[in-house]
Design a protein around this motif. Structure first.
Motif, PDB file in Angstrom:
ATOM      1  N   ALA A 163       0.825  -1.230   0.196  1.00 43.72           N
ATOM      2  CA  ALA A 163       0.018   0.071   0.129  1.00 43.72           C
ATOM      3  C   ALA A 163       0.742   1.257  -0.044  1.00 43.72           C
ATOM      4  CB  ALA A 163      -0.980  -0.034   1.444  1.00 43.72           C
ATOM      5  N   LEU A 164       0.444   2.460  -0.561  1.00 47.52           N
ATOM      6  CA  LEU A 164       0.876   3.520  -0.594  1.00 47.52           C
ATOM      7  C   LEU A 164       0.433   4.570   0.330  1.00 47.52           C
ATOM      8  CD1 LEU A 164       1.163   3.839  -4.362  1.00 47.52           C
ATOM      9  CD2 LEU A 164       2.891   3.055  -3.027  1.00 47.52           C
ATOM     10  N   ALA A 179     -10.889  -5.476   2.326  1.00 47.54           N
ATOM     11  CA  ALA A 179     -10.864  -6.777   1.290  1.00 47.54           C
ATOM     12  C   ALA A 179      -9.640  -7.746   1.483  1.00 47.54           C
ATOM     13  CB  ALA A 179     -10.800  -6.052  -0.133  1.00 47.54           C
ATOM     14  N   VAL A 180      -8.890  -7.331   2.216  1.00 47.68           N
ATOM     15  CA  VAL A 180      -7.564  -8.245   2.448  1.00 47.68           C
ATOM     16  C   VAL A 180      -7.320  -8.419   3.990  1.00 47.68           C
ATOM     17  CG1 VAL A 180      -6.459  -7.291   0.345  1.00 47.68           C
ATOM     18  CG2 VAL A 180      -6.046  -6.157   2.475  1.00 47.68           C
ATOM     19  N   ASP A 181      -6.580  -9.559   4.185  1.00 44.50           N
ATOM     20  CA  ASP A 181      -6.170  -9.951   5.701  1.00 44.50           C
ATOM     21  C   ASP A 181      -5.332  -9.036   6.341  1.00 44.50           C
ATOM     22  OD1 ASP A 181      -7.685 -12.568   5.609  1.00 44.50           O
ATOM     23  OD2 ASP A 181      -6.183 -12.793   4.160  1.00 44.50           O
ATOM     24  N   SER A 182      -4.245  -8.406   5.293  1.00 42.71           N
ATOM     25  CA  SER A 182      -3.249  -7.451   5.932  1.00 42.71           C
ATOM     26  C   SER A 182      -2.786  -6.620   4.918  1.00 42.71           C
ATOM     27  CB  SER A 182      -2.166  -8.246   6.571  1.00 42.71           C
ATOM     28  OG  SER A 182      -1.413  -8.905   5.637  1.00 42.71           O
ATOM     29  N   SER A 183      -2.130  -5.338   5.377  1.00 39.97           N
ATOM     30  CA  SER A 183      -1.420  -4.486   4.361  1.00 39.97           C
ATOM     31  C   SER A 183       0.007  -4.385   4.695  1.00 39.97           C
ATOM     32  CB  SER A 183      -2.269  -3.257   4.161  1.00 39.97           C
ATOM     33  OG  SER A 183      -2.314  -2.640   5.651  1.00 39.97           O
ATOM     34  N   VAL A 184       0.745  -3.898   3.620  1.00 42.77           N
ATOM     35  CA  VAL A 184       2.196  -3.590   3.778  1.00 42.77           C
ATOM     36  C   VAL A 184       2.118  -2.223   3.336  1.00 42.77           C
ATOM     37  CG1 VAL A 184       4.641  -4.144   3.170  1.00 42.77           C
ATOM     38  CG2 VAL A 184       2.915  -5.928   3.436  1.00 42.77           C
ATOM     39  N   LEU A 185       2.290  -1.255   4.291  1.00 44.20           N
ATOM     40  CA  LEU A 185       2.589   0.152   3.964  1.00 44.20           C
ATOM     41  C   LEU A 185       3.904   0.551   3.657  1.00 44.20           C
ATOM     42  CD1 LEU A 185       1.283   2.765   3.727  1.00 44.20           C
ATOM     43  CD2 LEU A 185       1.788   3.465   6.231  1.00 44.20           C
ATOM     44  N   GLN A 186       4.377   1.077   2.245  1.00 40.76           N
ATOM     45  CA  GLN A 186       5.572   1.067   1.725  1.00 40.76           C
ATOM     46  C   GLN A 186       5.855   2.645   2.152  1.00 40.76           C
ATOM     47  OE1 GLN A 186       6.651  -0.124  -1.904  1.00 40.76           O
ATOM     48  NE2 GLN A 186       7.999   1.704  -2.573  1.00 40.76           N
ATOM     49  N   ALA A 221       7.009  -1.504   5.410  1.00 41.28           N
ATOM     50  CA  ALA A 221       8.088  -1.764   4.371  1.00 41.28           C
ATOM     51  C   ALA A 221       9.286  -0.838   4.448  1.00 41.28           C
ATOM     52  CB  ALA A 221       7.757  -2.042   2.977  1.00 41.28           C
ATOM     53  N   LEU A 222      10.364  -1.136   4.860  1.00 41.21           N
ATOM     54  CA  LEU A 222      11.409  -0.471   4.977  1.00 41.21           C
ATOM     55  C   LEU A 222      12.563  -0.720   4.428  1.00 41.21           C
ATOM     56  CD1 LEU A 222      11.344  -0.440   9.111  1.00 41.21           C
ATOM     57  CD2 LEU A 222      10.308   1.459   7.602  1.00 41.21           C
ATOM     58  N   ALA A 277       2.091  -4.845  12.969  1.00 39.94           N
ATOM     59  CA  ALA A 277       2.472  -6.274  13.243  1.00 39.94           C
ATOM     60  C   ALA A 277       3.972  -6.665  13.080  1.00 39.94           C
ATOM     61  CB  ALA A 277       1.658  -7.266  12.420  1.00 39.94           C
ATOM     62  N   GLY A 278       4.602  -5.865  12.267  1.00 39.10           N
ATOM     63  CA  GLY A 278       6.091  -5.900  12.073  1.00 39.10           C
ATOM     64  C   GLY A 278       6.465  -5.064  11.016  1.00 39.10           C
ATOM     65  N   LEU A 279       7.737  -5.548  10.793  1.00 36.28           N
ATOM     66  CA  LEU A 279       8.741  -4.525   9.721  1.00 36.28           C
ATOM     67  C   LEU A 279       9.049  -5.569   8.558  1.00 36.28           C
ATOM     68  CD1 LEU A 279      10.850  -2.642  12.265  1.00 36.28           C
ATOM     69  CD2 LEU A 279       8.556  -2.054  11.396  1.00 36.28           C
ATOM     70  N   ILE A 280       9.172  -5.215   7.489  1.00 41.20           N
ATOM     71  CA  ILE A 280       9.731  -5.957   6.150  1.00 41.20           C
ATOM     72  C   ILE A 280      10.459  -5.240   5.603  1.00 41.20           C
ATOM     73  CG2 ILE A 280       8.991  -7.306   4.367  1.00 41.20           C
ATOM     74  CD1 ILE A 280       6.046  -6.993   5.203  1.00 41.20           C
TER      75      ILE A 280
END
Length: 400
Positions: A163-164, A179-186, A221-222, A277-280
């Protein structure tokens, strides 16, 4: 025991128990995950994966991508090696933001075949991540695409999206996230490249705002990499990252600062936004990836270790001929120092290597840097050689 003394002790114990019971629970550790973003796997993946296993719980692996001109293509993933790694795997499907439209039928076929091939190789992903830089005005259509795609996915396969921050101003965002189970904010490389690769203050603000919109887990997202900006004839800079561009011109190098990311990590651990939930981390580094942090530095930042860079000058000699090397013995990747000096006597032949010139003075050898580069934590760089009567192993200085 007198009754009054017993009562005092009882009251003290009760008070202590209440104090202990009222203490806030310690924050849950943030999960640390890793993107594997190479389009073609190499033998070097085996060692890189093994060395990352202790610090990163889950691998998010580029599996499939669709581009406007090139169409659909698979990343050449070594499935047997990925299976042998043993960690949970999330397959990432990259849908280019410049695609004129999202074709659900084609996407469903391509994704279904990719998942079937992975399963035939004995690899069952725990999730699917769709990475699509949708324009905010098209989020309603993207939401519909995700809802229909989800109906076709195998039962139990979790669906997430990249996600943005630009979507934060869209009224469609809450429906998209449901609509989704989780998101990854970049939060890296999402602004004008001239403004830089990453802003930790802005990243924290985006994370806080995101936590107020979503009701489901999200990740950040890092960046653990750098990129270069090349001038373009149209006035918009071109971005060069893990894939070199066949174009000349001066490159302006941008690199995510490990200390900035370490500080942000400490802040997020101490006071995590709701639902974080965490860092990617982007991305798993391989040998020769000169724009990625070393795995040593990346793991230290992910663990929350104190970062330090320290140089050591090493000498090896035979019959008065000295080979001189610079070793980074810290856990932080470092730029080559501008100058290195050693105490030496009666040198009659010298030369610098690896971007250094060497000057022999009566009592010193002086290495001056002519070109910039980084040395990974634990890495070494040859400085040069010298034929001398003696070089003092303990008398050297690195500036700054």
């Amino acid at each position: 025991m007198p009754a009054t003394s017993y009562l005092r002790r009882l009251c003290a114990c009760l008070a202590l128990g209440l104090l202990v019971g009222c203490r806030p629970e310690p924050a849950k550790p943030l999960d640390q995950q890793l993107y594997v973003w190479q389009r073609q796997w190499r033998p070097a993946h085996e060692q890189a994966l093994a060395e990352s296993r202790a610090d990163f719980s889950t691998l998010r692996v580029l599996a499939l991508q669709a581009q406007p001109q090139a169409g659909w293509s698979r990343a050449l993933v070594d499935l047997s090696r990925l299976k042998a790694d043993g960690r949970p795997v999330i397959a990432v499907v990259r849908l280019d933001g410049q695609l004129p439209a999202l074709d659900l039928d084609v996407a469903r076929t391509q994704i279904g075949q990719m998942l079937a091939d992975w399963q035939a190789a004995g690899l069952n992903p725990s999730g699917l991540e769709i990475d699509h830089d949708s324009a905010s005005a098209r989020l309603a259509g993207y939401t519909d695409f995700l809802l229909k795609l989800r109906e076709q996915l195998p039962p139990g396969l979790k669906l997430s999206i990249t996600a943005l921050p630009a979507w934060l101003d869209s009224p469609q965002l809450p429906a998209l996230l449901r609509a989704v189970d989780s998101s990854v904010l970049q939060v890296h490389a999402v602004s004008n490249p001239r403004l830089g690769l990453f802003d930790p203050v802005q990243a924290r603000k985006w994370a806080e705002r995101w936590s107020h919109v979503t009701e489901r887990p999200f990740y950040l997202a890092l960046p653990a990499y750098g990129m270069a900006l090349l001038p373009d004839t149209g006035g918009v800079p071109l971005v060069e990252s893990e894939t070199p561009l066949n174009r000349g011109g001066e490159r302006r190098e941008l690199l995510a600062d490990p200390q900035q990311l370490a500080d942000l990590g400490h802040q997020l651990r101490d006071k995590p936004p709701a639902h974080l939930a965490g860092l990617i981390w982007f991305r798993l580094p391989l040998p020769g990836d000169r724009r990625a942090w070393s795995l040593t530095t990346l793991a230290a930042v992910a663990r929350g270790d104190a970062l330090s860079g320290r140089w050591l000058v090493e000498l090896s000699s035979q019959d008065g001929l000295y080979d001189i090397s610079l070793v980074n013995v810290g856990n932080l990747d470092q730029a080559l120092p501008p100058r290195v000096e050693l105490s030496a006597e009666q040198c009659d032949g010298v030369d610098g290597l690896s971007g250094y010139t060497l000057q022999a003075l009566p009592q010193h050898l002086v290495f001056n840097r002519q070109s910039s580069a980084r040395v990974a934590a634990g890495g070494r760089r040859a400085l040069g050689w010298a034929r001398c009567i003696r070089i003092d192993q303990g008398a050297w200085h690195v500036y700054p």
